[in-house]
Scaffold this motif. Structure first.
Motif, PDB file in Angstrom:
ATOM      1  N   ASN A  33       0.826  -1.215   0.000  1.00 22.21           N
ATOM      2  CA  ASN A  33       0.000   0.000   0.000  1.00 22.21           C
ATOM      3  C   ASN A  33       0.857   1.259   0.000  1.00 22.21           C
ATOM      4  O   ASN A  33       0.523   2.261  -0.648  1.00 22.21           O
ATOM      5  N   LYS A  34       1.965   1.207   0.730  1.00 19.45           N
ATOM      6  CA  LYS A  34       2.896   2.342   0.738  1.00 19.45           C
ATOM      7  C   LYS A  34       3.470   2.571  -0.651  1.00 19.45           C
ATOM      8  O   LYS A  34       3.563   3.710  -1.139  1.00 19.45           O
ATOM      9  N   GLU A  35       3.824   1.478  -1.324  1.00 19.71           N
ATOM     10  CA  GLU A  35       4.402   1.597  -2.671  1.00 19.71           C
ATOM     11  C   GLU A  35       3.360   2.079  -3.675  1.00 19.71           C
ATOM     12  O   GLU A  35       3.655   2.900  -4.558  1.00 19.71           O
ATOM     13  N   LEU A  36       2.144   1.562  -3.570  1.00 16.90           N
ATOM     14  CA  LEU A  36       1.072   2.001  -4.472  1.00 16.90           C
ATOM     15  C   LEU A  36       0.809   3.495  -4.329  1.00 16.90           C
ATOM     16  O   LEU A  36       0.609   4.210  -5.322  1.00 16.90           O
ATOM     17  N   ALA A  37       0.813   3.977  -3.096  1.00 11.86           N
ATOM     18  CA  ALA A  37       0.596   5.408  -2.859  1.00 11.86           C
ATOM     19  C   ALA A  37       1.719   6.230  -3.477  1.00 11.86           C
ATOM     20  O   ALA A  37       1.487   7.293  -4.075  1.00 11.86           O
ATOM     21  N   ASN A  38       2.942   5.746  -3.358  1.00  5.80           N
ATOM     22  CA  ASN A  38       4.091   6.443  -3.936  1.00  5.80           C
ATOM     23  C   ASN A  38       4.002   6.484  -5.460  1.00  5.80           C
ATOM     24  O   ASN A  38       4.220   7.539  -6.082  1.00  5.80           O
ATOM     25  N   ILE A  39       3.657   5.341  -6.073  1.00  7.94           N
ATOM     26  CA  ILE A  39       3.564   5.281  -7.531  1.00  7.94           C
ATOM     27  C   ILE A  39       2.430   6.173  -8.028  1.00  7.94           C
ATOM     28  O   ILE A  39       2.569   6.901  -9.027  1.00  7.94           O
ATOM     29  N   ARG A  40       1.304   6.131  -7.346  1.00 12.43           N
ATOM     30  CA  ARG A  40       0.160   6.960  -7.741  1.00 12.43           C
ATOM     31  C   ARG A  40       0.535   8.443  -7.711  1.00 12.43           C
ATOM     32  O   ARG A  40       0.198   9.203  -8.618  1.00 12.43           O
ATOM     33  N   PHE A  43       2.817   9.276 -10.692  1.00 11.98           N
ATOM     34  CA  PHE A  43       2.104   9.352 -11.961  1.00 11.98           C
ATOM     35  C   PHE A  43       1.235  10.608 -12.040  1.00 11.98           C
ATOM     36  O   PHE A  43       1.076  11.185 -13.119  1.00 11.98           O
ATOM     37  N   LYS A  44       0.668  11.015 -10.902  1.00  9.81           N
ATOM     38  CA  LYS A  44      -0.225  12.178 -10.909  1.00  9.81           C
ATOM     39  C   LYS A  44       0.532  13.500 -10.844  1.00  9.81           C
ATOM     40  O   LYS A  44       0.164  14.478 -11.512  1.00  9.81           O
ATOM     41  N   GLY A  45       1.588  13.543 -10.047  1.00  5.06           N
ATOM     42  CA  GLY A  45       2.210  14.826  -9.758  1.00  5.06           C
ATOM     43  C   GLY A  45       3.493  15.127 -10.493  1.00  5.06           C
ATOM     44  O   GLY A  45       3.873  16.293 -10.633  1.00  5.06           O
ATOM     45  N   ASP A  46       4.193  14.097 -10.964  1.00  6.85           N
ATOM     46  CA  ASP A  46       5.493  14.328 -11.594  1.00  6.85           C
ATOM     47  C   ASP A  46       5.349  14.239 -13.108  1.00  6.85           C
ATOM     48  O   ASP A  46       5.234  13.158 -13.679  1.00  6.85           O
ATOM     49  N   LYS A  47       5.384  15.397 -13.762  1.00  8.20           N
ATOM     50  CA  LYS A  47       5.222  15.435 -15.220  1.00  8.20           C
ATOM     51  C   LYS A  47       6.547  15.223 -15.950  1.00  8.20           C
ATOM     52  O   LYS A  47       6.588  15.242 -17.181  1.00  8.20           O
ATOM     53  N   THR A  48       7.632  15.051 -15.198  1.00  4.27           N
ATOM     54  CA  THR A  48       8.944  14.924 -15.828  1.00  4.27           C
ATOM     55  C   THR A  48       9.459  13.483 -15.831  1.00  4.27           C
ATOM     56  O   THR A  48      10.635  13.237 -16.101  1.00  4.27           O
ATOM     57  N   LEU A  49       8.587  12.538 -15.526  1.00  2.00           N
ATOM     58  CA  LEU A  49       9.019  11.142 -15.518  1.00  2.00           C
ATOM     59  C   LEU A  49       9.525  10.730 -16.894  1.00  2.00           C
ATOM     60  O   LEU A  49       8.845  10.941 -17.909  1.00  2.00           O
ATOM     61  N   ASP A  50      10.705  10.127 -16.946  1.00  4.93           N
ATOM     62  CA  ASP A  50      11.212   9.639 -18.225  1.00  4.93           C
ATOM     63  C   ASP A  50      10.799   8.187 -18.436  1.00  4.93           C
ATOM     64  O   ASP A  50      10.136   7.574 -17.588  1.00  4.93           O
ATOM     65  N   GLY A  51      11.190   7.628 -19.575  1.00  4.51           N
ATOM     66  CA  GLY A  51      10.787   6.263 -19.906  1.00  4.51           C
ATOM     67  C   GLY A  51      11.280   5.235 -18.907  1.00  4.51           C
ATOM     68  O   GLY A  51      10.569   4.290 -18.565  1.00  4.51           O
ATOM     69  N   TYR A  52      12.501   5.422 -18.425  1.00  2.58           N
ATOM     70  CA  TYR A  52      13.053   4.482 -17.448  1.00  2.58           C
ATOM     71  C   TYR A  52      12.222   4.460 -16.167  1.00  2.58           C
ATOM     72  O   TYR A  52      11.908   3.395 -15.626  1.00  2.58           O
ATOM     73  N   GLN A  53      11.845   5.635 -15.686  1.00  3.20           N
ATOM     74  CA  GLN A  53      11.075   5.714 -14.444  1.00  3.20           C
ATOM     75  C   GLN A  53       9.682   5.110 -14.623  1.00  3.20           C
ATOM     76  O   GLN A  53       9.183   4.393 -13.752  1.00  3.20           O
ATOM     77  N   LYS A  54       9.054   5.419 -15.755  1.00  9.78           N
ATOM     78  CA  LYS A  54       7.743   4.822 -16.025  1.00  9.78           C
ATOM     79  C   LYS A  54       7.856   3.304 -16.081  1.00  9.78           C
ATOM     80  O   LYS A  54       7.008   2.578 -15.535  1.00  9.78           O
ATOM     81  N   LYS A  55       8.903   2.813 -16.746  1.00 11.07           N
ATOM     82  CA  LYS A  55       9.111   1.366 -16.842  1.00 11.07           C
ATOM     83  C   LYS A  55       9.265   0.755 -15.453  1.00 11.07           C
ATOM     84  O   LYS A  55       8.682  -0.301 -15.152  1.00 11.07           O
ATOM     85  N   LYS A  56      10.028   1.412 -14.597  1.00  8.47           N
ATOM     86  CA  LYS A  56      10.271   0.899 -13.240  1.00  8.47           C
ATOM     87  C   LYS A  56       8.965   0.812 -12.455  1.00  8.47           C
ATOM     88  O   LYS A  56       8.677  -0.217 -11.817  1.00  8.47           O
ATOM     89  N   TYR A  57       8.166   1.878 -12.511  1.00  4.76           N
ATOM     90  CA  TYR A  57       6.922   1.890 -11.739  1.00  4.76           C
ATOM     91  C   TYR A  57       5.899   0.906 -12.317  1.00  4.76           C
ATOM     92  O   TYR A  57       5.160   0.249 -11.561  1.00  4.76           O
ATOM     93  N   VAL A  58       5.848   0.785 -13.636  1.00  8.09           N
ATOM     94  CA  VAL A  58       4.938  -0.176 -14.260  1.00  8.09           C
ATOM     95  C   VAL A  58       5.352  -1.599 -13.882  1.00  8.09           C
ATOM     96  O   VAL A  58       4.504  -2.460 -13.629  1.00  8.09           O
ATOM     97  N   CYS A  59       6.655  -1.864 -13.812  1.00 10.45           N
ATOM     98  CA  CYS A  59       7.137  -3.184 -13.379  1.00 10.45           C
ATOM     99  C   CYS A  59       6.705  -3.477 -11.942  1.00 10.45           C
ATOM    100  O   CYS A  59       6.321  -4.602 -11.615  1.00 10.45           O
TER     101      CYS A  59
END
Length: 314
Positions: A33-40, A43-59
């Motif tokens: 739940n802590k990790e889900l809150a962090n990922i959410r 995704f909502k607040g950080d508009k500068t996520l690059d492909g690597y970061q998106k890949k990491k969170y999707v994994c």
């Protein structure tokens, strides 16, 4: 799950380690739940996520889903990964979509467009990823969307062998969902002639597809008999060096041979004396080789296993 390398996705490795070290189910749920809150929040607040970061969170979301937890966000980020030119990012995007995206999702149009783009790519790796995703989903919607593209890809002279192999298996998957996907007419002959392809992987995949088609309409595909006999004859008479990459315990392409025999089982003995003679020679050769003592003490030879199969046929 994709392998976690030492030079990438350290955060994923740490998260998996944390989960494994949890002493109770409650501790695991709390960490998730802590990790889900962090990922959410990312995704909502950080508009500068690059492909690597998106890949990491999707994994991470994929891993959480595999642990049995529901995932109700992250789908759009996974779809965005499909437009990446980096293999690992595109791969994770397709993996997430194959597992977690419902065909009724509002994102399906975006997914279909991304798949179409990759099917038209000159990069065979991207084409294969798209084909694997279509086959993994295997829905009627996928059949409707790509029913005209995949047969063309399968029989095109410009398609690479590894892509043809994937296209044949993808088409087989969709055929099991929607049998109307396979066009008739001139397409029948072009699909049958894949049995004559030089690449053994293409022939093996095509043989599985053709057998499924034969079960539905044996008369339309009866032209496969002579080509199947010809291919079987070449395999049975081949030496170790001829098919070295497809030889198992000194037997050339045993699995393809069995597939061809299963295909021929759907038809009566050939009317053409020449074709029938070649088939009889093949069967005699297989039966004679099956009587030879095993070259390995550990296992019976595949020829002996093939003999057991032949006994079932008769």
């Amino acid at each position: 799950m994709p392998a976690v390398r030492g030079d990438g996705m350290r955060g994923l490795a740490v998260f998996i380690s944390d989960i494994r070290n949890c002493k109770s189910k409650e501790a695991e749920v709390k960490r998730i739940n802590k990790e889900l809150a962090n990922i959410r929040s990312k995704f909502k607040g950080d508009k500068t996520l690059d492909g690597y970061q998106k890949k990491k969170y999707v994994c991470k979301l994929l891993f959480i889903f595999l642990l049995g937890h529901d995932i109700d966000f992250g789908h759009m980020e996974a779809v965005n990964l499909l437009s990446s030119n980096k293999y690992t990012e595109k791969q994770i995007g397709y993996l997430f979509i194959s597992v977690l995206v419902n065909t009724n999702s509002d994102l399906i149009k975006l997914i279909v467009q991304s798949i179409k783009n990759d099917l038209g790519s000159r990069n065979p790796v991207h084409v294969n990823l798209a084909l694997q995703c279509i086959a993994n989903i295997g829905s009627k919607e996928m059949a409707d969307a790509f029913g005209s593209d995949i047969p063309k890809l399968l029989v095109s002279g410009e398609t690479m062998d590894v892509v043809k192999q994937s296209a044949a298996l993808c088409l087989l998957r969709l055929f099991r969902t929607t049998q109307e996907i396979i066009p008739g007419g001139e397409w029948t002959s072009r699909i049958i002639h894949l049995l004559n392809d030089q690449h053994m992987g293409v022939v093996t995949a095509a043989c599985s597809l053709i057998e499924a088609l034969v079960k539905k309409n044996p008369d339309e595909y009866k032209g496969c008999v002579s080509l199947a006999v010809s291919r079987l004859s070449r395999i049975v008479t081949a030496s170790y060096t001829d098919l070295q990459d497809y030889t198992y315990y000194f037997v050339p392409a045993p699995w393809l041979s069995v597939k061809l025999l299963r295909l021929l089982q759907h038809y009566p003995p050939p009317d053409d004396p020449g074709v029938r003679g070649r088939l009889n020679e093949c069967l005699d050769t297989i039966l004679n080789k099956a009587q030879e003592p095993p070259k390995s003490k550990k296992f019976n030879t595949p020829m002996q296993r093939m003999l057991s199969f032949l006994k079932l046929l008769v």
